[in-house]
Design an enzyme around this catalytic site. Sequence first.
Site, PDB file in Angstrom:
ATOM      1  N   GLU A   1       0.829  -1.223   0.000  1.00  0.00           N
ATOM      2  CA  GLU A   1       0.000   0.000   0.000  1.00  0.00           C
ATOM      3  C   GLU A   1       0.855   1.261   0.000  1.00  0.00           C
ATOM      4  O   GLU A   1       0.492   2.275  -0.559  1.00  0.00           O
ATOM      5  CB  GLU A   1      -0.925   0.004   1.222  1.00  0.00           C
ATOM      6  CG  GLU A   1      -1.737   1.271   1.352  1.00  0.00           C
ATOM      7  CD  GLU A   1      -3.004   1.118   2.167  1.00  0.00           C
ATOM      8  OE1 GLU A   1      -3.495   2.142   2.653  1.00  0.00           O
ATOM      9  OE2 GLU A   1      -3.517  -0.010   2.322  1.00  0.00           O
ATOM     10  N   LYS A   2       2.026   1.179   0.658  1.00  0.00           N
ATOM     11  CA  LYS A   2       2.894   2.363   0.753  1.00  0.00           C
ATOM     12  C   LYS A   2       4.353   1.924   0.824  1.00  0.00           C
ATOM     13  O   LYS A   2       4.648   0.773   1.167  1.00  0.00           O
ATOM     14  CB  LYS A   2       2.518   3.238   1.945  1.00  0.00           C
ATOM     15  CG  LYS A   2       2.179   2.500   3.215  1.00  0.00           C
ATOM     16  CD  LYS A   2       1.607   3.469   4.244  1.00  0.00           C
ATOM     17  CE  LYS A   2       1.193   2.737   5.500  1.00  0.00           C
ATOM     18  NZ  LYS A   2      -0.108   2.087   5.408  1.00  0.00           N
TER      19      LYS A   2
ATOM     20  N   ASP B   1      -3.128  -2.435   3.397  1.00  0.00           N
ATOM     21  CA  ASP B   1      -3.310  -2.402   4.852  1.00  0.00           C
ATOM     22  C   ASP B   1      -4.423  -3.367   5.252  1.00  0.00           C
ATOM     23  O   ASP B   1      -5.317  -3.656   4.447  1.00  0.00           O
ATOM     24  CB  ASP B   1      -3.676  -0.981   5.311  1.00  0.00           C
ATOM     25  CG  ASP B   1      -2.452  -0.068   5.330  1.00  0.00           C
ATOM     26  OD1 ASP B   1      -1.333  -0.571   5.120  1.00  0.00           O
ATOM     27  OD2 ASP B   1      -2.619   1.149   5.549  1.00  0.00           O
TER      28      ASP B   1
ATOM     29  N   ASP C   1      -7.373  -3.640   6.247  1.00  0.00           N
ATOM     30  CA  ASP C   1      -8.714  -3.069   6.428  1.00  0.00           C
ATOM     31  C   ASP C   1      -9.389  -2.997   5.057  1.00  0.00           C
ATOM     32  O   ASP C   1      -8.799  -3.365   4.046  1.00  0.00           O
ATOM     33  CB  ASP C   1      -8.660  -1.686   7.098  1.00  0.00           C
ATOM     34  CG  ASP C   1      -7.730  -0.709   6.386  1.00  0.00           C
ATOM     35  OD1 ASP C   1      -7.474  -0.896   5.170  1.00  0.00           O
ATOM     36  OD2 ASP C   1      -7.251   0.237   7.034  1.00  0.00           O
TER      37      ASP C   1
ATOM     38  N   TYR D   1       3.639   4.850  11.858  1.00  0.00           N
ATOM     39  CA  TYR D   1       2.538   5.320  11.006  1.00  0.00           C
ATOM     40  C   TYR D   1       1.484   6.046  11.845  1.00  0.00           C
ATOM     41  O   TYR D   1       0.994   5.505  12.839  1.00  0.00           O
ATOM     42  CB  TYR D   1       1.912   4.109  10.306  1.00  0.00           C
ATOM     43  CG  TYR D   1       0.815   4.452   9.330  1.00  0.00           C
ATOM     44  CD1 TYR D   1       1.103   5.097   8.135  1.00  0.00           C
ATOM     45  CD2 TYR D   1      -0.514   4.123   9.600  1.00  0.00           C
ATOM     46  CE1 TYR D   1       0.099   5.401   7.231  1.00  0.00           C
ATOM     47  CE2 TYR D   1      -1.521   4.427   8.697  1.00  0.00           C
ATOM     48  CZ  TYR D   1      -1.211   5.066   7.517  1.00  0.00           C
ATOM     49  OH  TYR D   1      -2.214   5.377   6.627  1.00  0.00           O
TER      50      TYR D   1
ATOM     51  N   ARG E   1      -1.716   7.459  11.077  1.00  0.00           N
ATOM     52  CA  ARG E   1      -3.177   7.483  10.857  1.00  0.00           C
ATOM     53  C   ARG E   1      -3.831   6.263  11.494  1.00  0.00           C
ATOM     54  O   ARG E   1      -4.427   5.440  10.810  1.00  0.00           O
ATOM     55  CB  ARG E   1      -3.466   7.565   9.356  1.00  0.00           C
ATOM     56  CG  ARG E   1      -3.003   8.882   8.752  1.00  0.00           C
ATOM     57  CD  ARG E   1      -2.896   8.804   7.233  1.00  0.00           C
ATOM     58  NE  ARG E   1      -2.271   9.992   6.687  1.00  0.00           N
ATOM     59  CZ  ARG E   1      -2.909  10.986   6.083  1.00  0.00           C
ATOM     60  NH1 ARG E   1      -4.208  10.951   5.952  1.00  0.00           N
ATOM     61  NH2 ARG E   1      -2.253  12.021   5.615  1.00  0.00           N
TER      62      ARG E   1
END
Length: 625
Positions: free
Chosen positions: A10-11, A115, A117, A334, A336
């Site tokens: 994702e990142k 991630d 989710d 991270y 958030r």
Amino acid sequence: VVVMQLWIAEKPSVAKAICAELGIVKKGAGFNECKGGNTVTWCFGHLLEQAGPDAYTPDDVPVTKKGGKIWRMQDLPIFPSVWKLNVKPDKGVKAQLRTIKLLLSQADSIVNCGDPDREGQLLVDEILEFYKCRKPVSRFWVSAQDPASIKKGLKSLKPNSQFQGMKLAALGRSRADWLLGMNLTRALTLTHGAKERKLIAVGRVQPPTLALVAERDRTIKNFKAVPYFVLKTEVSAGRGSFTALWKPSDRQEGLDSEGRLVKPEVAKSLSDKLKPSKTATVRKTETVPKRLAQPRVFSLADIQLEASNKYGFSAQETLDTCQSLYEIHKAASYPRSDCQYLPESQFTDAPKVLAAIAKTCPKLRELVLKADPTIKSQTWNDKKITAHHGIIPTQLPVDWAALNDKEKKIYELIGRRYLAQFFPVHQFNSCSIDLELGGETFIGKGKNVTALGWKFVYQNQTDPDNDKTESDQILPSVKNGDILKVLKTETKNELTKPPAYFTEGTLIAAMEKIHTVVDNPEYKKYLKEGDGIGTPATRAAIISELKRKGYLETKGKKICASSDGIELLKLVPELVRNPILTAVFERKLRDVESGKSTLGSFIESQQKFILQEINKAKAINNGLQ
């Protein structure tokens, strides 16, 4: 034949953690080749975005000078039959997608490393669908990026098909938000804002946030202070003295529903009755040992509240600062996150993290020396980890001089909270002394600290202990029947206080705990189990956007609804400004995720509601013409 497995993270930080375990053989532009035929590439969050409404309106709609199509009521509702995605208009994103497209064509199998989710699931899946990838896909699922968690994730890949419900739920949220925002913004702007050429922006999350603030403003404006009376006495015992408050009997007259003494004549009568008393008799003493566990590490909402209270930072400022500590300096994890817990596998990293704090932050060096890395607080709990663990310092020391003032302040907050985990539990005795004075009961409450524990970390600092019910006075040692000298007895006039105006920090906290203002038990449950209004990643942006549009305004630390904001709330449908919409939304999305309901039926129910509102707008429009 070499089989190539492509890992799509994702990142970049997740890709880096995976590469560290797989072992890099060769670095490329936007990807790394690793041992065993593995190639790792990455996204920067969503690389694709929903096409705008203009992509779905008829080709003959006139175009404005700015290049967009003119808004017309006759084109509403806009309900796409085939949804279109566009590549985000960013050079870096375009280049990375070209890399991913090429790697997909070369790969034999794919691993979705989004991630853990719904959004993380969709983020990678939508790229695979965009490029019509039909190759076998596995799912890598971890909630933390420490080596132990990554190793465990690498060994336990699952079929990506097991997570399709999560993708569909994320798709449902994205499409329903688009349908509501695009259609109702156009309908209400054309109906109520056309004459003044004023945009009336509507979404699922902004109106209920604005409504929270407007309701608080209204409560404060309409608040009428109620006068009441407090009777207190100061008595001496041995070398010390303490204060005790009057406790009314069950049959006491002159009290309101909250148990406050509100009748002046009753207060005067009591005051006159108590004046002659020169002594008070101890009726009962009680000492209860109590323990206060270490405060949990920060979630994003927690640190936004703390930074707002302590430094007056806006929610966006705090998020941006946390993001730079994470992304630029690699000094914090991270940001958030909605989680206040840490994975148990990271407990063994504590000495390295503490060493990094000592090297980085001069103020915390002495505390690190006193910390005990063998203490395992309740914060280490795998069962409580959500998509991301709480915000903590990393094992990487950074040059303190390289951080700006905001970064230093936020790093110190994060570091201090992490340090508190490695100090003992705070212990104290909660004490009370019941007195009889002039035929009335007075109670003195106090607190004797028996072990400072983690509170040592917060000496001369903002204490994260939110339990302010305990009085901090130290009570003397007395026994039943002791006669104490009364130094003074007084009746104080007090006034009830209105609730405080929201600050950005307290508004973020209220958005997260929106279930507390909803009465319906079922909706309350879904809001409590869900994210509240918005997500940790979006709440600061929601507030910033409301400010940018002029619907919220700040006065010092206070945040209030503007006159434009109050006007907007009058125009927006009641359900849209009510957090219940989010609760119903979440309930239906869970049914999509679990397979009890289909994505199509969810979207149909959203379209039905939107169509009703558009028809109302059209009726008003027709009436005006």
